[in-house]
Design an enzyme around this catalytic site. Structure first.
Site, PDB file in Angstrom:
ATOM      1  N   SER A   1       0.717  -1.007  -0.034  1.00  0.00           N
ATOM      2  CA  SER A   1      -0.091  -0.025  -0.142  1.00  0.00           C
ATOM      3  C   SER A   1       0.836   1.311   0.073  1.00  0.00           C
ATOM      4  CB  SER A   1      -0.839  -0.191   1.202  1.00  0.00           C
ATOM      5  OG  SER A   1      -0.195   0.041   2.439  1.00  0.00           O
ATOM      6  N   TYR A   2       2.178   1.130   0.291  1.00  0.00           N
ATOM      7  CA  TYR A   2       3.069   2.061   0.224  1.00  0.00           C
ATOM      8  C   TYR A   2       3.144   3.023  -1.121  1.00  0.00           C
ATOM      9  CZ  TYR A   2       4.350   1.221   5.120  1.00  0.00           C
ATOM     10  OH  TYR A   2       4.448   0.601   6.481  1.00  0.00           O
ATOM     11  N   GLY A   3       3.325   2.038  -1.990  1.00  0.00           N
ATOM     12  CA  GLY A   3       3.805   2.585  -3.626  1.00  0.00           C
ATOM     13  C   GLY A   3       5.347   2.585  -3.520  1.00  0.00           C
TER      14      GLY A   3
END
Length: 258
Positions: free
Chosen positions: A62-64
């Protein structure tokens, strides 16, 4: 460029056999909370950290920031870094897909640790047994070396469950000097982290500065407090510049003898 790699303290992460730096490079700041560092710049920072002894890198789907980590791994060699990532899946099928996607994004055949991301209650842990099964399958297949979990700000019963869960080998939890943001009181949470540590699991702590809310003049005191906490193997800090890396390395390195 300063290189202090020989000064960084290395410890075994619980009973995993993984030797990690006491400082863990948290990559959440590289993309998903508005910093928007390009992968090239993120990779530069990760490589700089490794040159200064930080061999433990934390990321999440989810951090990218998988692209940042991938580019850095291509430059330094996969075997030089301990990589922890996280997936938010619940079911077996979702977990299998997320694991393969994470490995593809990171450009690697395996990660050293993969976490159930954000397990904030016992009930949620039970609902995510399917994803845990997928992680255990991936461990048997050599895709994931160790199965782990992050609890974020949760405390109490979920921490007790992490200590008791035989399949969970590493736990990432919030801890800071005043306990700000915790769903429980600080002293109780510290005792729970100690119980997880004494159960032989790896312990990582994060949000030492309450996501940047601590004044700059107090930053070293709060970070230093985290490194002094005796029941954490590694301190996860979001780092966004060479100067921040230098400061964190200094605070996370043992004092010279003599």
């Amino acid at each position: 460029m300063r290189n202090r790699g020989s000064d960084m303290e290395m410890v075994e992460l619980g009973k995993t056999g993984l030797m990690v730096s006491r400082l863990c490079f948290g990559t959440s700041h590289l993309d998903h909370i508005g910093q928007n560092f390009a992968p090239e710049r993120g990779a530069e920072l990760l490589v700089y950290a490794l040159e200064n002894g930080v061999n433990f890198w934390d990321t999440a789907q989810s951090y990218g920031s998988h692209a940042h980590v991938r580019l850095a791994l291509e430059r330094v060699g996969r075997e030089k870094v301990i990589v922890n990532t996280k997936i938010g899946s619940k079911t077996l099928e979702e977990g299998r897909a997320a694991i393969d996607k994470a490995l593809d994004e990171l450009g690697t055949d395996y990660v050293d640790s993969m976490m159930l991301h954000g397990v904030q209650s016992v009930e949620e842990f039970e609902k995510r047994r399917g994803c845990l099964e997928a992680l255990l399958e991936a461990k048997a297949a050599g895709k994931v070396r160790h199965v782990s979990a992050s609890t974020h700000r949760a405390s109490g019963a979920v921490m007790e469950a992490m200590a008791a869960a035989e399949d969970i080998e590493v736990v990432l939890s919030v801890l800071n000097k005043t306990g700000v943001g915790l769903e429980g009181d600080l002293e109780t949470h510290k005792r729970l982290l100690r119980a997880i540590h004494e159960a032989g699991k790896g312990v990582m702590i994060m949000k030492l500065m309450d996501e940047g809310k601590v004044p700059d003049e107090d930053a070293e005191e709060w970070i230093g407090w985290g490194f002094e906490f005796p029941h954490a193997h590694s301190v996860n800090l979001g780092l966004t510049s060479e100067e921040e890396i230098d400061t964190a390395v200094r605070l996370g390195s043992p004092l010279p003898v003599g």
